[in-house]
Each structure stands twice: as C-alpha cells, then as structure tokens.
Scaffold this motif. Structure first.
Motif, PDB file in Angstrom:
ATOM      1  N   HIS A  41       0.794  -1.224   0.000  1.00 58.65           N
ATOM      2  CA  HIS A  41       0.000   0.000   0.000  1.00 58.65           C
ATOM      3  C   HIS A  41       0.831   1.282   0.000  1.00 58.65           C
ATOM      4  O   HIS A  41       0.386   2.290  -0.574  1.00 58.65           O
ATOM      5  CB  HIS A  41      -0.957   0.006   1.200  1.00 58.65           C
ATOM      6  CG  HIS A  41      -1.951   1.114   1.158  1.00 58.65           C
ATOM      7  ND1 HIS A  41      -1.752   2.323   1.783  1.00 58.65           N
ATOM      8  CD2 HIS A  41      -3.146   1.223   0.525  1.00 58.65           C
ATOM      9  CE1 HIS A  41      -2.776   3.117   1.561  1.00 58.65           C
ATOM     10  NE2 HIS A  41      -3.637   2.480   0.801  1.00 58.65           N
TER      11      HIS A  41
ATOM     12  N   GLU B 298      -0.620   4.668  -2.013  1.00 62.14           N
ATOM     13  CA  GLU B 298      -1.352   5.652  -1.223  1.00 62.14           C
ATOM     14  C   GLU B 298      -1.324   7.059  -1.806  1.00 62.14           C
ATOM     15  O   GLU B 298      -2.231   7.858  -1.527  1.00 62.14           O
ATOM     16  CB  GLU B 298      -0.825   5.682   0.209  1.00 62.14           C
ATOM     17  CG  GLU B 298       0.632   6.048   0.336  1.00 62.14           C
ATOM     18  CD  GLU B 298       1.089   5.999   1.785  1.00 62.14           C
ATOM     19  OE1 GLU B 298       0.219   5.802   2.658  1.00 62.14           O
ATOM     20  OE2 GLU B 298       2.299   6.137   2.041  1.00 62.14           O
TER      21      GLU B 298
ATOM     22  N   THR C 186      -3.911   8.662  -6.919  1.00 68.04           N
ATOM     23  CA  THR C 186      -5.375   8.746  -6.868  1.00 68.04           C
ATOM     24  C   THR C 186      -6.038   7.840  -7.906  1.00 68.04           C
ATOM     25  O   THR C 186      -7.140   7.326  -7.667  1.00 68.04           O
ATOM     26  CB  THR C 186      -5.821  10.193  -7.090  1.00 68.04           C
ATOM     27  OG1 THR C 186      -5.262  10.679  -8.319  1.00 68.04           O
ATOM     28  CG2 THR C 186      -5.353  11.084  -5.956  1.00 68.04           C
TER      29      THR C 186
ATOM     30  N   LEU D 233      -6.108   4.290  -6.411  1.00 70.28           N
ATOM     31  CA  LEU D 233      -7.070   4.224  -5.305  1.00 70.28           C
ATOM     32  C   LEU D 233      -8.503   4.280  -5.821  1.00 70.28           C
ATOM     33  O   LEU D 233      -9.378   3.547  -5.329  1.00 70.28           O
ATOM     34  CB  LEU D 233      -6.812   5.370  -4.326  1.00 70.28           C
ATOM     35  CG  LEU D 233      -5.489   5.318  -3.550  1.00 70.28           C
ATOM     36  CD1 LEU D 233      -5.346   6.543  -2.668  1.00 70.28           C
ATOM     37  CD2 LEU D 233      -5.403   4.046  -2.707  1.00 70.28           C
TER      38      LEU D 233
ATOM     39  N   CYS E  93      -9.434   0.877  -7.217  1.00 67.36           N
ATOM     40  CA  CYS E  93      -9.777  -0.067  -6.143  1.00 67.36           C
ATOM     41  C   CYS E  93     -11.156   0.241  -5.569  1.00 67.36           C
ATOM     42  O   CYS E  93     -11.947  -0.680  -5.301  1.00 67.36           O
ATOM     43  CB  CYS E  93      -8.724   0.007  -5.033  1.00 67.36           C
ATOM     44  SG  CYS E  93      -7.104  -0.629  -5.487  1.00 67.36           S
TER      45      CYS E  93
ATOM     46  N   GLY F 234      -9.209   1.238  -1.401  1.00 69.16           N
ATOM     47  CA  GLY F 234      -9.458   2.452  -2.164  1.00 69.16           C
ATOM     48  C   GLY F 234      -9.716   3.663  -1.293  1.00 69.16           C
ATOM     49  O   GLY F 234      -9.498   4.804  -1.720  1.00 69.16           O
TER      50      GLY F 234
ATOM     51  N   ASN G  76      -7.960   4.285   1.200  1.00 72.29           N
ATOM     52  CA  ASN G  76      -6.662   4.559   1.816  1.00 72.29           C
ATOM     53  C   ASN G  76      -6.619   4.104   3.274  1.00 72.29           C
ATOM     54  O   ASN G  76      -5.974   4.741   4.118  1.00 72.29           O
ATOM     55  CB  ASN G  76      -6.310   6.046   1.723  1.00 72.29           C
ATOM     56  CG  ASN G  76      -4.897   6.268   1.213  1.00 72.29           C
ATOM     57  OD1 ASN G  76      -4.118   5.324   1.114  1.00 72.29           O
ATOM     58  ND2 ASN G  76      -4.562   7.502   0.900  1.00 72.29           N
TER      59      ASN G  76
END
Length: 601
Positions: free
Chosen positions: A258, A262, A265, A268, A271, A312, A314
């Motif tokens: 991760h 992170e 964007t 994320l 996801c 997604g 975070n």
C-alpha cells in the motif's frame, strides 16, 4: 531477551509446520492435526510479545543469488504477519480437525491433509515475504495448491473444469503481477520492499498491474466466475480457500504494497470502484442462488469487494482487520454447510433442507452466529470491522456512487443471510433421505464451537491489537453512525416475506432479473460459451477460405487444368497412336510431381 524469544518461537512454529512434510511416512492426518495444534499454541507467544512490547523484525537469512542487485531470503514479522500467522493457524487447525470426520472414508485422506498443510505454508510464505520474489513464490504456491485441491475428486468432470477455470482466471492476474515486478526490478533496481517504499512515487501502470493481480486472486468483478465454480472441491478446501488462503492473498498483496499506492489517486479510485461494483454484484447473485455453498461463496466475493473498497479509501489497516474477523465466521459457515451436506447424503439445494435447528442444533446455532456476524450484528466479530468500514466510507469525501453501492450490498447481505437461515433451519424437514442427521462426533462439532467463539470475540480482540494509523473522524452525526445497522435492518425487513413462503409444490414465478442473477448475469454463458463458439466459427471460415484460395488451387485444380489443356492441344493433332498418349501422360506426371510433394508438405 524479548527479541530472542520472539525469533525463537517463530522459528519453532515454522519447524513444527514443516515437520509433517519433511519427515518420512507414515504421517497420518491425526499427526498433521496435532502438529498444527502445537504450532497454533506456539504462535501465540510471538503474538503476545508483539501486543505487549511491540516487537517487530526483518530477518535476513542468507544471500540467494546476485543479479543486478543482491537478492536475499528475508522475512518480515510485523503487525500483519504476526497477527495473520496466529489467525491462519487457528483456522487451519479447526479445518483439519473437521477434515478427520468429513473425509474419513476417503482412501487418500492423509494426502489430502498434507495438501491442506502445504496450502497454508504457501500462504504464510506470501504474508511473511520481505521481497517480491519470495512473495511471488508464495503467490504461485497457493495457486498450484488450489488447483490440486479443487480437482481432488478428479473423476468428476465438473471438478476438473472448475480447477482449470481457477487456474485460467488467476493466470490473467499473474500476468499483471509479473509485469509489475519486472517494472520494479528495471526501474527501482530492487525487490526489497523497504527499499521500494523509500522511492517517492510509482507510476500508475505498474500499480494497475498489481490491482489486476489482486482482482484475479480475490475474484473481483470480471475475474469472479472461478470462485463459485471452485465449490466443486471438498468443503474443507472451500473453508480454507475462502477464509485464510488464496482469495485473501490478492487483498493482502495490496495491503502489503500500500505505500506504493497511497499517493496515486488513479489506483485508489480503481480499487474503490472495483470493490463497490464487486460487493453489490456478488450480493445480488447470492440472493438468487439455491446451492448452499455457492451462496456462501458469493458472500465471500462480496466481502472481498468490501476489502478492496477499503483499500481504495486509503485504509489498509481496516481491510486487514476485516480479513482477520471475516476468516473466522466464513470458515465456520463453510464447515456448517459441510456438516449439513454430509449428513443429508450430499444434498446441497437449500430448498430440499429444513428443520436443521432440531435435528442438528449445534450446527444450526453456529450457522446462525456466523450469518449474524456476516451481517454486522452489533458486538459480533463482523460488526467491529464492517461497521467501521461503512462509517469511514460515510465520513469520507469519495464519490457517492460507491457509497450507495456499499449500502445496497449491506442490505442485501442481511437479506440472503436470512434466506439461508430460513430455508436450512426453519419449518419441517424437506430432504429425501433415510438417514437422520446427527452430531455425535467431536471432530464434527468441536471445530464449529471453536470458530463460533472466535466469531464472537475476535472483533474486540483484533481491534484492541491493531488500530488504524490513518486519521479517523471521531465525531459524526447519529444518522451516519447508525447507517450500517439501519440498512441491515432494512434488508431483514425486505426479506420478511420469506416467512409467507409455502412448502407446497407450486409453479415458480421467476422474473427476468431473478433469472439473470441466478445465471450471474449470463457472464459464464457469454464468456465461456459464445466467445469460444464465435472464435471457432471465425477459425473455420478462415481455414475454408485459405484452403480454397491456395491449397486446392495449386494442387488438384492445377493438375486437372494442365491435363485438360494438354489434352485439348493434342486432340487437334490426333494421330491415333497409343505411344503419343502415353508419353503425354508421363510428361504431365513428371511436371506435377514437385508441385504435388509441395502440396502435401
């Protein structure tokens, strides 16, 4: 002293796990179960040291090979690895003990138990790896073992087909992982995770490869059909595969890596949307299934979508928390289904069950606890993680579409869980069997009670050990706080019309939507039947055109035309001599022999 004790207990745990594999036979299933039990008890020591002292380590054993960069065999024992080790061992111990009852009549029972143990070892190699090559070895190990275990009853065509289907879909994801680790080796010049995380940014393309790998292994939308098909394997395989190995490997890959995702964007958001779509689609499919194992399998896909959505958001710690709690009640649900199926002469249709709460009270009670934990009922294991994920989703600034999909999936989870309880446990028995269900074997009931205890207490214990490092919103409105419970109650209320169902034989009145979700929105028909048929027709047409264009033209047609032309020219000077006709035929054959040999080659 604490570090020495920490490392020693971990090494002893690993040696105990490897002992039944390394030692010469006989290595019976009872011995394998005892080894897993001992390893589970030993693994609690490093877990307690981690809880009290926060002991973590990265252990490098020796250099394996030197490439453009030094490659070392190294293990990381951090929050994720130490916690998952104890959880996976406890669940595998319960499953292997249940296997001693479920597979007692199988002639290769000991081999089956060894396969389950190898399945666990491959997953532990993945979770403790500190570099990408070790992680890839564990990744492929769980794939190979899943193929062997799903196709365990290889005399059944469906089992072989399901195993091949699992391999093919996972191979699509493996391509993404291989391309990503190749990019990491070429651009970051390292496979060591700590060194990879020290680089400031990672481009989107290799991250999308990692997401593709996770989508294949964790059966996200588009690569999901292999997971319900894998129910052709024995029930202990389904329990281990869905709880603490294989399907959680994809989500664990994104949790472990991760720090690379992170700040991106695009990754994320991918996801987030993929997880929201998967969780709702799988919940809708589970609502229309009649096979008890497939209902639970689709619930796994739905929960995996929720974990992907959490990544997604975070929040990798929340995704890992849900992995640990979900493992207990999902393994218990599968073992309960196996207990029922085994006692009903391999009947898996929930419409032919009923009355289990009186004939099998322990199994029915554990199934109810597992279903309530799956719904997110307050103060059960699923509540502490699932409710926290939904609260985080509600208080985040991400898109509203994903929020709406998650809330819908939460309501549908309550609906199909109530449907499962209603058809399996309530009213009079509907099964056509002469055998009365029974629960007189400790290997049948003890694992269920152990997992039921974990399904009740594990949420509180795990959330006490691991707290999310990301900033949480500590104050929120009452409506936001109660939203998860409200949609769960809404789903239960929507499913209450089941209580008005009759057991009489009536003509089913199925809608188009019901039929579509029963058939997975015709995903298998389109992908596994129509697409190969279209490809075969295209190949057939291409071959026919190819044959007509050159194969036939340069062969028999050319020979016929040449004979006809020579015969026409000679017919004008017909002198009636047999020698002339014979000479003409021989000359034609001599000319055509090279062309004929070329035609045959």
């Amino acid at each position: 002293m604490a570090n020495l004790l920490f490392h020693t207990s971990l090494m002893v745990t690993i040696i105990i796990l490897l002992a039944p594999i390394i030692l010469p036979p006989p290595s019976t299933s009872i011995n394998i179960t005892a080894a897993i039990k001992l390893a589970t008890l030993t693994s609690t020591l490093p877990l307690l040291l981690f809880i009290n002292l926060g002991v973590k380590s990265i252990t490098t054993n020796f250099n394996w090979t030197n490439m453009n960069f030094n490659f070392q065999i190294s293990f990381t024992f951090d929050t994720y690895a130490v916690t998952f080790l104890s959880v996976a061992l406890l669940i595998t111990w319960s499953i292997l003990e249940f296997t001693n009852w479920y597979m007692a009549t199988d002639p290769n029972h000991n081999k089956f138990s060894k396969y389950l143990l190898l399945f666990l070892i491959a997953m532990l190699m993945l979770t403790t790896a500190n570099n990408m090559l070790q992680l890839f070895i564990g990744w492929e190990g769980v794939g190979i073992m899943s193929f062997l275990l799903i196709s365990w009853w290889h005399a059944r065509a469906n089992a072989n087909t399901a195993a091949l289907q699992a391999i093919m879909y996972n191979r699509i994801g493996d391509i993404g992982l291989m391309l990503s680790i190749t990019w990491l080796a070429m651009n970051l010049n390292t496979w060591e995770m700590q060194q990879m995380f020290s680089h400031p940014t990672t481009p989107t393309l290799p991250l999308l490869g990692l997401i593709l790998a996770a989508a294949g292994k964790s059966a996200q939308f588009g690569l999901h059909p292999w997971l319900p098909a894998a129910m052709e394997g024995p029930t202990p395989v389904s329990a281990l595969l869905h709880s603490s190995t294989m399907v959680v490997a994809g989500v664990f890959l994104l949790i472990r890596l991760h720090p690379l995702l992170e700040a991106n964007t695009t990754a994320l958001s991918t996801c987030l949307c993929l997880g929201a779509l998967t969780t709702t689609f799988a919940a809708l499919c589970a609502l229309t299934q009649n096979d008890i194992k497939k209902i639970i399998a689709f619930s796994t896909t739905s929960q995996l979508g929720l974990m992907m959505l959490t990544i997604g958001l975070n929040q990798p710690e929340l995704a890992f928390l849900h992995i640990t709690t979900h493992a207990f009640f999902k393994a218990m649900l599968f073992l309960c289904s196996g207990s029922i199926i085994h006692n009903l002469n391999d009947e898996q249709d929930i419409r032919k069950m009923g009355g289990m709460q009186k004939t099998m009270p322990i199994t029915a009670t554990c199934m109810t606890i597992g279903s309530l934990a799956l719904m997110g009922t307050p103060f059960l294991a699923g509540f502490y993680t699932k409710d926290l994920i939904i609260e985080t989703m509600n208080s985040s600034t991400t898109n509203a579409w994903a929020l709406m999909m998650v809330m819908m999936a939460t309501a549908l989870t309550a609906a199909y869980s109530l449907r499962l309880i209603f058809y399996v446990q309530l009213h009079a028995p509907r099964q056509l069997t002469w055998n009365k269900p029974y629960e007189n074997n400790k290997s049948q009931t003890t694992p269920l009670l152990r997992l039921a205890t974990g399904s009740i207490l594990m949420g509180l214990l795990v959330t006490s050990i691991i707290l999310p490092n990301k900033t949480q919103i500590m104050t929120m409105t009452t409506m936001t706080k109660m939203s998860a419970c409200m949609v769960t109650v809404l789903g239960l209320m929507s499913a209450l019309d089941l209580t008005h169902k009759t057991t009489n034989m009536v003509y089913p009145n199925k809608t188009i939507n019901h039929t579509a979700f029963t058939q997975l929105v015709f995903f298998n028909t389109l992908l596994h039947r129509l697409t190969p048929k279209a490809n075969m027709n295209l190949a057939k047409t291409s071959l026919m055109l190819n044959d007509t264009l050159w194969y036939e033209t340069t062969g028999p047609v050319m020979m016929k035309n040449m004979n006809t032309m020579l015969a026409n020219k000679l017919s004008s000077s017909n002198i009636g001599m047999i020698k002339m006709y014979l000479m003409t035929f021989i000359m034609t054959m001599i000319i055509m022999m090279p062309l004929t040999s070329l035609w045959h080659t």
